[in-house]
Scaffold this motif. Structure first.
Motif, mmCIF file in Angstrom:
data_model
loop_
_atom_site.group_PDB
_atom_site.id
_atom_site.type_symbol
_atom_site.label_atom_id
_atom_site.label_comp_id
_atom_site.label_asym_id
_atom_site.label_seq_id
_atom_site.Cartn_x
_atom_site.Cartn_y
_atom_site.Cartn_z
ATOM 1 N N SER A 118 0.724 -1.290 0.161
ATOM 2 C CA SER A 118 -0.155 0.071 -0.327
ATOM 3 C C SER A 118 1.106 1.251 0.133
ATOM 4 O O SER A 118 0.946 2.477 -1.081
ATOM 5 C CB SER A 118 -0.868 -0.183 1.140
ATOM 6 O OG SER A 118 -1.898 1.187 1.347
ATOM 7 N N THR A 156 -10.361 5.449 -6.959
ATOM 8 C CA THR A 156 -9.664 4.731 -7.921
ATOM 9 C C THR A 156 -9.227 3.901 -7.063
ATOM 10 O O THR A 156 -9.363 2.216 -7.258
ATOM 11 C CB THR A 156 -8.351 4.801 -8.553
ATOM 12 O OG1 THR A 156 -8.714 6.749 -9.141
ATOM 13 C CG2 THR A 156 -7.777 4.149 -9.311
ATOM 14 N N ALA A 157 -8.762 3.670 -6.018
ATOM 15 C CA ALA A 157 -8.575 2.850 -4.965
ATOM 16 C C ALA A 157 -9.482 2.232 -4.045
ATOM 17 O O ALA A 157 -9.325 0.828 -4.191
ATOM 18 C CB ALA A 157 -7.723 3.694 -3.839
ATOM 19 N N SER A 174 -10.922 -0.001 -6.850
ATOM 20 C CA SER A 174 -9.925 -0.950 -7.612
ATOM 21 C C SER A 174 -10.082 -2.244 -6.069
ATOM 22 O O SER A 174 -9.638 -3.163 -6.293
ATOM 23 C CB SER A 174 -8.059 -0.565 -7.068
ATOM 24 O OG SER A 174 -7.884 -0.282 -5.946
ATOM 25 N N ALA A 175 -10.623 -2.277 -4.669
ATOM 26 C CA ALA A 175 -10.679 -3.291 -3.840
ATOM 27 C C ALA A 175 -12.151 -3.667 -3.946
ATOM 28 O O ALA A 175 -12.087 -4.884 -3.104
ATOM 29 C CB ALA A 175 -10.508 -2.128 -2.420
ATOM 30 N N VAL A 209 -11.826 4.301 2.532
ATOM 31 C CA VAL A 209 -11.914 4.759 1.264
ATOM 32 C C VAL A 209 -12.340 5.871 0.703
ATOM 33 O O VAL A 209 -12.137 6.885 0.444
ATOM 34 C CB VAL A 209 -11.519 4.158 0.582
ATOM 35 C CG1 VAL A 209 -11.516 4.103 -0.942
ATOM 36 C CG2 VAL A 209 -10.315 2.719 1.208
ATOM 37 N N GLY A 225 -9.184 1.653 -11.820
ATOM 38 C CA GLY A 225 -9.211 1.400 -10.706
ATOM 39 C C GLY A 225 -10.090 -0.169 -10.918
ATOM 40 O O GLY A 225 -9.429 -0.814 -10.621
ATOM 41 N N ALA A 257 -7.644 -3.287 -10.866
ATOM 42 C CA ALA A 257 -8.634 -4.556 -9.668
ATOM 43 C C ALA A 257 -8.284 -6.187 -10.528
ATOM 44 O O ALA A 257 -7.345 -7.382 -9.887
ATOM 45 C CB ALA A 257 -9.599 -4.224 -9.659
ATOM 46 N N ALA A 259 -6.748 -7.717 -0.578
ATOM 47 C CA ALA A 259 -6.811 -6.388 -1.405
ATOM 48 C C ALA A 259 -7.526 -4.748 -1.146
ATOM 49 O O ALA A 259 -6.873 -3.925 -0.927
ATOM 50 C CB ALA A 259 -7.677 -7.192 -1.866
ATOM 51 N N THR A 296 -4.354 -3.214 0.473
ATOM 52 C CA THR A 296 -2.961 -2.382 -0.426
ATOM 53 C C THR A 296 -4.344 -1.190 -0.713
ATOM 54 O O THR A 296 -3.753 -0.251 -1.297
ATOM 55 C CB THR A 296 -3.362 -3.480 -1.624
ATOM 56 O OG1 THR A 296 -2.449 -4.548 -0.955
ATOM 57 C CG2 THR A 296 -2.376 -2.914 -2.631
ATOM 58 N N ALA A 297 -5.829 -1.084 -0.958
ATOM 59 C CA ALA A 297 -6.190 -0.062 -1.095
ATOM 60 C C ALA A 297 -6.525 1.036 -0.529
ATOM 61 O O ALA A 297 -6.792 2.061 -1.266
ATOM 62 C CB ALA A 297 -7.882 -0.604 -1.747
ATOM 63 N N TYR A 305 -3.929 2.900 -0.210
ATOM 64 C CA TYR A 305 -2.538 3.166 -0.069
ATOM 65 C C TYR A 305 -3.069 4.668 -1.009
ATOM 66 O O TYR A 305 -1.813 5.310 -0.407
ATOM 67 C CB TYR A 305 -2.509 2.685 -1.513
ATOM 68 C CG TYR A 305 -3.169 2.903 -2.941
ATOM 69 C CD1 TYR A 305 -3.133 4.118 -4.434
ATOM 70 C CD2 TYR A 305 -4.309 1.545 -3.369
ATOM 71 C CE1 TYR A 305 -3.423 4.100 -5.268
ATOM 72 C CE2 TYR A 305 -3.944 2.117 -4.478
ATOM 73 C CZ TYR A 305 -4.862 3.624 -4.922
ATOM 74 O OH TYR A 305 -5.290 3.175 -6.512
#
Length: 278
Positions: free
Chosen positions: A11, A94-95, A98-99, A128, A154, A158, A235, A238-239, A241
């Motif tokens: 992340s 975006t995060a 992506s999660a 987020v 995103g 993913a 995931a 990491t999202a 970030y």
């Protein structure tokens, strides 16, 4: 706990890479930035090959190639998104996107969470949202184009993560090397086709290369985390970030951090603590 620490490292590396890549894309066409970042990422993965090993089986090559195509799209869409700005809004959007897909895949594959995880997982997703929600007086509002690019980025991120997770666990860094080689080739082909539209501006070589190195490190840490823990938890961690991107954008670019974003950062810290108990 090992998977959690690896995911946190991933992340952090993603957040720094996105910030630097976004800055680089402000100085030249986004494809020029990616042309520097992608080979730098590939070099890192080649360097760790002797250490972690690589088995280029059909599964590793197939899933690696799929992740590479998604990675190329993610590079271009994400750096273009962050170049338009504002970083402290678009990166969290975006995060969040992506999660969602990796979490859904993990749950469909039968992963189960304990009580702490059932609280921590939605709290992390809410974190987020909070980091991206609300503009406050004087904050820049993203355009519709920027938001569409953020959703596209995103989705590409993913898919890249899901494809990497599907690669055989005993393949070492083969999926990463394959994916980065494919993404570099796709980017080079796109740049050749669009060479007349790239302009004459030189990319910020140091920024772009460093972004590529950090992105490669983030991918490696994610792959190791996903192999040692649940995709659902890895995931989401990491999202998170955007926390790093938001703080860097605040410190370097003086982008305003809304009170809700600060609350989101606190919620993220609490969510990580809860997920550590799963």
């Amino acid at each position: 706990m090992i998977a959690l620490l690896l995911a946190l490292g991933s992340s952090l590396a993603y957040g720094c890479a996105d910030f630097l890549g976004g800055l680089g894309a402000r100085k030249a066409h986004v494809l020029r930035t990616v042309l520097v970042a992608a080979p730098a990422s590939l070099l890192v993965e080649l360097l760790v090959w002797p250490v972690l090993g690589a088995s280029f089986s059909a599964g590793a090559l197939g899933w690696g190639a799929a992740s590479g195509v998604a990675s190329a799209a993610a590079f271009v869409l994400l750096y273009r998104t962050l170049a338009i700005g504002p970083m402290n809004v678009l990166s969290p959007v975006t995060a969040l996107v992506s999660a969602a897909l990796p979490v859904a895949v993990g749950l469909l594959e039968g992963e189960h969470l304990g009580t702490a995880g059932l609280v921590g997982l939605p709290l992390a997703l809410a974190a987020v949202v909070l980091v991206s929600a609300g503009h406050g007086a004087g904050s820049a509002r993203p355009s519709r184009t920027a938001l569409l690019l953020a959703f596209g980025a995103g989705s590409a991120i993913a898919l890249q993560l899901v494809f990497l997770h599907q690669a055989p666990a005993d393949s070492g860094v083969a999926p990463l090397i394959t994916g980065r080689a494919i993404s570099s080739a796709v980017t080079l082909a796109a740049a050749a086709l669009l060479r007349r539209r790239l302009g004459s501006e030189r990319p910020a070589y140091a920024l772009s290369a460093t972004a590529g190195v950090l992105d490669s490190l983030a991918n490696l840490l994610f792959l190791l985390a996903a192999r040692s823990g649940d995709l659902t938890v890895v995931a989401v961690i990491t999202a998170l970030y955007p926390a790093g991107t938001v703080l860097l954008a605040r410190g370097v670019l003086a982008e305003r951090v809304h009170r809700g974003q600060l609350l989101g950062l606190g919620a993220a810290a609490l969510a990580v603590s809860l997920l550590a108990l799963t």
